[in-house]
Design a protein around this motif. Structure first.
Motif, PDB file in Angstrom:
ATOM      1  N   PRO A   1       0.799  -1.230   0.000  1.00  0.00           N
ATOM      2  CA  PRO A   1       0.000   0.000   0.000  1.00  0.00           C
ATOM      3  C   PRO A   1       0.830   1.278   0.000  1.00  0.00           C
ATOM      4  CG  PRO A   1      -0.943  -1.587   1.518  1.00  0.00           C
ATOM      5  CD  PRO A   1       0.381  -2.148   1.089  1.00  0.00           C
ATOM      6  N   ALA A   2       2.094   1.214   0.432  1.00  0.00           N
ATOM      7  CA  ALA A   2       2.949   2.399   0.441  1.00  0.00           C
ATOM      8  C   ALA A   2       3.477   2.742  -0.947  1.00  0.00           C
ATOM      9  CB  ALA A   2       4.123   2.194   1.393  1.00  0.00           C
ATOM     10  N   LEU A   3       3.310   1.834  -1.919  1.00  0.00           N
ATOM     11  CA  LEU A   3       3.759   2.079  -3.286  1.00  0.00           C
ATOM     12  C   LEU A   3       2.667   2.803  -4.072  1.00  0.00           C
ATOM     13  CD1 LEU A   3       5.295  -1.448  -4.030  1.00  0.00           C
ATOM     14  CD2 LEU A   3       6.435   0.558  -3.040  1.00  0.00           C
ATOM     15  N   ASP A   4       3.057   3.613  -4.995  1.00  0.00           N
ATOM     16  CA  ASP A   4       2.123   4.441  -5.755  1.00  0.00           C
ATOM     17  C   ASP A   4       1.310   3.597  -6.735  1.00  0.00           C
ATOM     18  OD1 ASP A   4       0.789   6.549  -6.867  1.00  0.00           O
ATOM     19  OD2 ASP A   4       2.475   7.236  -8.097  1.00  0.00           O
ATOM     20  N   GLY A   5       0.037   3.369  -6.415  1.00  0.00           N
ATOM     21  CA  GLY A   5      -0.896   2.714  -7.324  1.00  0.00           C
ATOM     22  C   GLY A   5      -0.728   1.214  -7.479  1.00  0.00           C
ATOM     23  N   VAL A   6       0.183   0.595  -6.750  1.00  0.00           N
ATOM     24  CA  VAL A   6       0.470  -0.826  -6.968  1.00  0.00           C
ATOM     25  C   VAL A   6      -0.610  -1.727  -6.381  1.00  0.00           C
ATOM     26  CG1 VAL A   6       2.103  -2.685  -6.454  1.00  0.00           C
ATOM     27  CG2 VAL A   6       2.943  -0.451  -7.204  1.00  0.00           C
ATOM     28  N   ASP A   7      -1.090  -1.395  -5.206  1.00  0.00           N
ATOM     29  CA  ASP A   7      -2.118  -2.233  -4.586  1.00  0.00           C
ATOM     30  C   ASP A   7      -3.342  -2.346  -5.490  1.00  0.00           C
ATOM     31  OD1 ASP A   7      -3.129  -3.609  -2.071  1.00  0.00           O
ATOM     32  OD2 ASP A   7      -4.669  -2.069  -2.308  1.00  0.00           O
ATOM     33  N   GLU A   8      -3.730  -1.245  -6.094  1.00  0.00           N
ATOM     34  CA  GLU A   8      -4.886  -1.257  -6.995  1.00  0.00           C
ATOM     35  C   GLU A   8      -4.632  -2.156  -8.204  1.00  0.00           C
ATOM     36  OE1 GLU A   8      -3.416   1.338  -5.731  1.00  0.00           O
ATOM     37  OE2 GLU A   8      -4.906   2.567  -4.690  1.00  0.00           O
ATOM     38  N   LYS A   9      -3.433  -2.085  -8.770  1.00  0.00           N
ATOM     39  CA  LYS A   9      -3.095  -2.943  -9.912  1.00  0.00           C
ATOM     40  C   LYS A   9      -3.169  -4.416  -9.535  1.00  0.00           C
ATOM     41  CE  LYS A   9       0.117   0.102 -12.418  1.00  0.00           C
ATOM     42  NZ  LYS A   9       1.515   0.235 -12.903  1.00  0.00           N
ATOM     43  N   LEU A  10      -2.624  -4.751  -8.374  1.00  0.00           N
ATOM     44  CA  LEU A  10      -2.602  -6.148  -7.956  1.00  0.00           C
ATOM     45  C   LEU A  10      -4.003  -6.675  -7.681  1.00  0.00           C
ATOM     46  CD1 LEU A  10       0.498  -6.118  -5.572  1.00  0.00           C
ATOM     47  CD2 LEU A  10       0.364  -7.055  -7.872  1.00  0.00           C
ATOM     48  N   ARG A  11      -4.869  -5.824  -7.138  1.00  0.00           N
ATOM     49  CA  ARG A  11      -6.241  -6.260  -6.878  1.00  0.00           C
ATOM     50  C   ARG A  11      -7.003  -6.489  -8.183  1.00  0.00           C
ATOM     51  NH1 ARG A  11      -7.292  -6.239  -1.654  1.00  0.00           N
ATOM     52  NH2 ARG A  11      -6.014  -4.945  -0.269  1.00  0.00           N
ATOM     53  N   ALA A  12      -6.696  -5.685  -9.180  1.00  0.00           N
ATOM     54  CA  ALA A  12      -7.364  -5.834 -10.471  1.00  0.00           C
ATOM     55  C   ALA A  12      -6.817  -7.011 -11.264  1.00  0.00           C
ATOM     56  CB  ALA A  12      -7.221  -4.544 -11.280  1.00  0.00           C
ATOM     57  N   GLY A  13      -5.545  -7.316 -11.038  1.00  0.00           N
ATOM     58  CA  GLY A  13      -4.890  -8.404 -11.768  1.00  0.00           C
ATOM     59  C   GLY A  13      -3.635  -7.896 -12.451  1.00  0.00           C
ATOM     60  N   ALA A  14      -2.475  -8.285 -11.935  1.00  0.00           N
ATOM     61  CA  ALA A  14      -1.208  -7.795 -12.459  1.00  0.00           C
ATOM     62  C   ALA A  14      -0.230  -8.945 -12.611  1.00  0.00           C
ATOM     63  CB  ALA A  14      -0.639  -6.724 -11.522  1.00  0.00           C
ATOM     64  N   SER A  15       0.848  -8.654 -13.306  1.00  0.00           N
ATOM     65  CA  SER A  15       1.922  -9.619 -13.517  1.00  0.00           C
ATOM     66  C   SER A  15       3.091  -9.253 -12.605  1.00  0.00           C
ATOM     67  CB  SER A  15       2.363  -9.606 -14.981  1.00  0.00           C
ATOM     68  OG  SER A  15       3.457 -10.464 -15.192  1.00  0.00           O
ATOM     69  N   VAL A  16       3.526 -10.206 -11.782  1.00  0.00           N
ATOM     70  CA  VAL A  16       4.532  -9.935 -10.752  1.00  0.00           C
ATOM     71  C   VAL A  16       5.652 -10.942 -10.840  1.00  0.00           C
ATOM     72  CG1 VAL A  16       4.937  -9.673  -8.267  1.00  0.00           C
ATOM     73  CG2 VAL A  16       2.686  -9.091  -9.238  1.00  0.00           C
ATOM     74  N   ALA A  17       6.879 -10.463 -10.663  1.00  0.00           N
ATOM     75  CA  ALA A  17       8.049 -11.331 -10.531  1.00  0.00           C
ATOM     76  C   ALA A  17       8.674 -11.109  -9.163  1.00  0.00           C
ATOM     77  CB  ALA A  17       9.074 -11.039 -11.629  1.00  0.00           C
ATOM     78  N   ASP A  18       8.936 -12.204  -8.467  1.00  0.00           N
ATOM     79  CA  ASP A  18       9.597 -12.172  -7.155  1.00  0.00           C
ATOM     80  C   ASP A  18      10.983 -12.783  -7.355  1.00  0.00           C
ATOM     81  OD1 ASP A  18      10.331 -12.203  -4.515  1.00  0.00           O
ATOM     82  OD2 ASP A  18       8.756 -13.565  -3.842  1.00  0.00           O
ATOM     83  N   VAL A  19      11.988 -11.931  -7.487  1.00  0.00           N
ATOM     84  CA  VAL A  19      13.334 -12.362  -7.861  1.00  0.00           C
ATOM     85  C   VAL A  19      14.152 -12.647  -6.599  1.00  0.00           C
ATOM     86  CG1 VAL A  19      15.438 -11.710  -9.095  1.00  0.00           C
ATOM     87  CG2 VAL A  19      13.199 -11.023  -9.984  1.00  0.00           C
ATOM     88  N   GLY A  20      14.822 -13.802  -6.591  1.00  0.00           N
ATOM     89  CA  GLY A  20      15.536 -14.218  -5.390  1.00  0.00           C
ATOM     90  C   GLY A  20      14.562 -14.683  -4.327  1.00  0.00           C
ATOM     91  N   CYS A  21      13.584 -15.497  -4.733  1.00  0.00           N
ATOM     92  CA  CYS A  21      12.439 -15.814  -3.873  1.00  0.00           C
ATOM     93  C   CYS A  21      12.745 -16.845  -2.798  1.00  0.00           C
ATOM     94  CB  CYS A  21      11.273 -16.294  -4.726  1.00  0.00           C
ATOM     95  SG  CYS A  21      11.584 -17.885  -5.554  1.00  0.00           S
ATOM     96  N   GLY A  22      13.877 -17.535  -2.886  1.00  0.00           N
ATOM     97  CA  GLY A  22      14.201 -18.535  -1.875  1.00  0.00           C
ATOM     98  C   GLY A  22      13.143 -19.621  -1.800  1.00  0.00           C
ATOM     99  N   LEU A  23      12.666 -19.913  -0.599  1.00  0.00           N
ATOM    100  CA  LEU A  23      11.669 -20.959  -0.403  1.00  0.00           C
ATOM    101  C   LEU A  23      10.241 -20.485  -0.688  1.00  0.00           C
ATOM    102  CD1 LEU A  23      12.991 -22.735   2.825  1.00  0.00           C
ATOM    103  CD2 LEU A  23      13.440 -23.275   0.440  1.00  0.00           C
ATOM    104  N   GLY A  24      10.097 -19.258  -1.178  1.00  0.00           N
ATOM    105  CA  GLY A  24       8.815 -18.825  -1.721  1.00  0.00           C
ATOM    106  C   GLY A  24       7.838 -18.179  -0.771  1.00  0.00           C
TER     107      GLY A  24
END
Length: 353
Positions: free
Chosen positions: A162-185
């Motif tokens: 929520p502290a990021l500009d407009g990101v929470d709204e994108k994720l709720r609507a449906g977005a593409s995300v990469a978690d780099v260096g994710c370890g055990l996930g």
């Protein structure tokens, strides 16, 4: 001849004795975690060593010595009147409750792994060679996961996103995300659980971690929208990501500038990089604190060796601070970098192309 200040000497001896007690007690904390002693004491009230041993399938004589150490360190309370010991609820949140944001037993598991790697680390210090993540005792992977997961669960989707500009709204609507260096996930799965309309892919070069992450995603029921692939930070596939996340891993990379550059190229035009790093000020003097001491310790035996084992081998270190991190991101081509939020243990930066 050097004049010795006797009072200063005595103070330092006291400090060293305290560290000696803490060092051996860290091993006992790890034992209590692995044997389930803390979990058995949580909410149990006053308990005798024999009763605790019965509950945990351990030997009473060992448990009595363990409890005596814990009482001397203030981890449990001791009642001489009836010979019982009790784990306060506040302490249980730190050593027994894996869902608590202040759970720290995972840190002691990771530290124990470093003692197992002692000879390898000595050789690295003598030669300047690196020690790759994959060469460590496996408790480093599980301990790191257990250390970071509670804070990610507490803060990632409630405060950091929520502290990021407009990101929470994108994720709720449906977005593409990469978690780099994710370890055990852990972070990937938390995102998938919170944002069911988004798709998240976790990347890590450590194949055993990826295999474990896939199993965890299946167990959590999010495997259809959270997938995992083995890939490095400078060459993971895919473009057009709305969000790329780096959780406590940029400083471990041999080429953080190259990784950040590849991330910038993989982002959508209006995409965002979420960078979470250990909390640090911009100078050594800022970091001479208990938290800084712990992070410099991990940096010496885990983070810096991991970086030096990879191409470029920048050795950024776990206490880089916002200014140095901003330099890395700017060199990689990001034009807007800001501190979105923070915790006592984390810096949370937002970067835009």
């Amino acid at each position: 001849m050097t004049q010795i200040d006797q009072a200063r000497l005595e103070r330092f001896v006291g400090q060293a004795v305290g560290d000696m007690a803490a060092a051996i007690s860290g091993l006992l904390l790890h034992m209590g975690d692995r044997l389930g002693l803390y979990k058995a004491m949580a909410g149990a009230g006053p308990i005798t060593p024999e009763a605790l041993a019965d509950r945990t399938g351990t030997a009473g004589r060992y448990v009595r010595e363990w409890l005596s150490n814990q009482a001397a360190g203030g981890y449990v309370t001791y009642r001489p009147s009836d010979g019982t010991f009790e784990l306060p609820a506040e302490h249980a949140a730190v050593v027994a409750d894996e869902d608590s944001p202040v759970f720290l037993a995972g840190a002691f598991e990771a530290i124990a792994s470093c003692y197992s790697d002692h000879d390898r680390l000595l050789d690295a210090c003598r030669t300047g060679a690196g020690v790759g993540w994959e060469r460590h005792d496996e408790r480093l992977y599980s301990g790191t996961h257990r250390l970071f997961r509670p804070s990610y669960a507490a803060y990632l989707t409630t405060q950091w996103i929520p502290a990021l500009d407009g990101v929470d709204e994108k994720l709720r609507a449906g977005a593409s995300v990469a978690d780099v260096g994710c370890g055990l996930g852990a972070s990937t799965i938390i995102l998938a659980e919170a944002y069911p309309h988004s798709t998240i892919v976790g990347y890590d070069y450590h194949e055993p971690s990826i295999e474990n992450a896939r199993k965890s995603a299946a167990d959590a029921g999010v495997h259809r929208r959270a997938r995992f692939d083995t890939a490095g930070a400078t060459d993971f596939p895919g473009t057009g990501f709305d969000l790329v996340c780096l959780f406590d891993c940029l400083h471990d990379m041999g080429d953080p500038v190259g990784a950040a550059r590849h991330i910038r190229e993989a982002l959508a035009t209006d995409g965002t990089l979420l960078l979470v790093e250990p909390y640090a000020g911009d100078s050594l003097a800022d970091n001479l604190t208990p938290v800084g001491r712990a992070f410099y310790g991990f940096s010496t035996v885990v983070c810096t060796p991991a970086s030096l084992a990879q191409p470029v081998g920048l050795g950024l270190g776990a206490q880089a601070g916002q200014a140095r991190l901003t330099d890395v991101l700017t060199e990689a081509g990001f034009t807007r970098v800001r501190r979105a939020t923070e915790t006592p243990f984390n810096l949370v930066l937002e970067a835009r192309p």
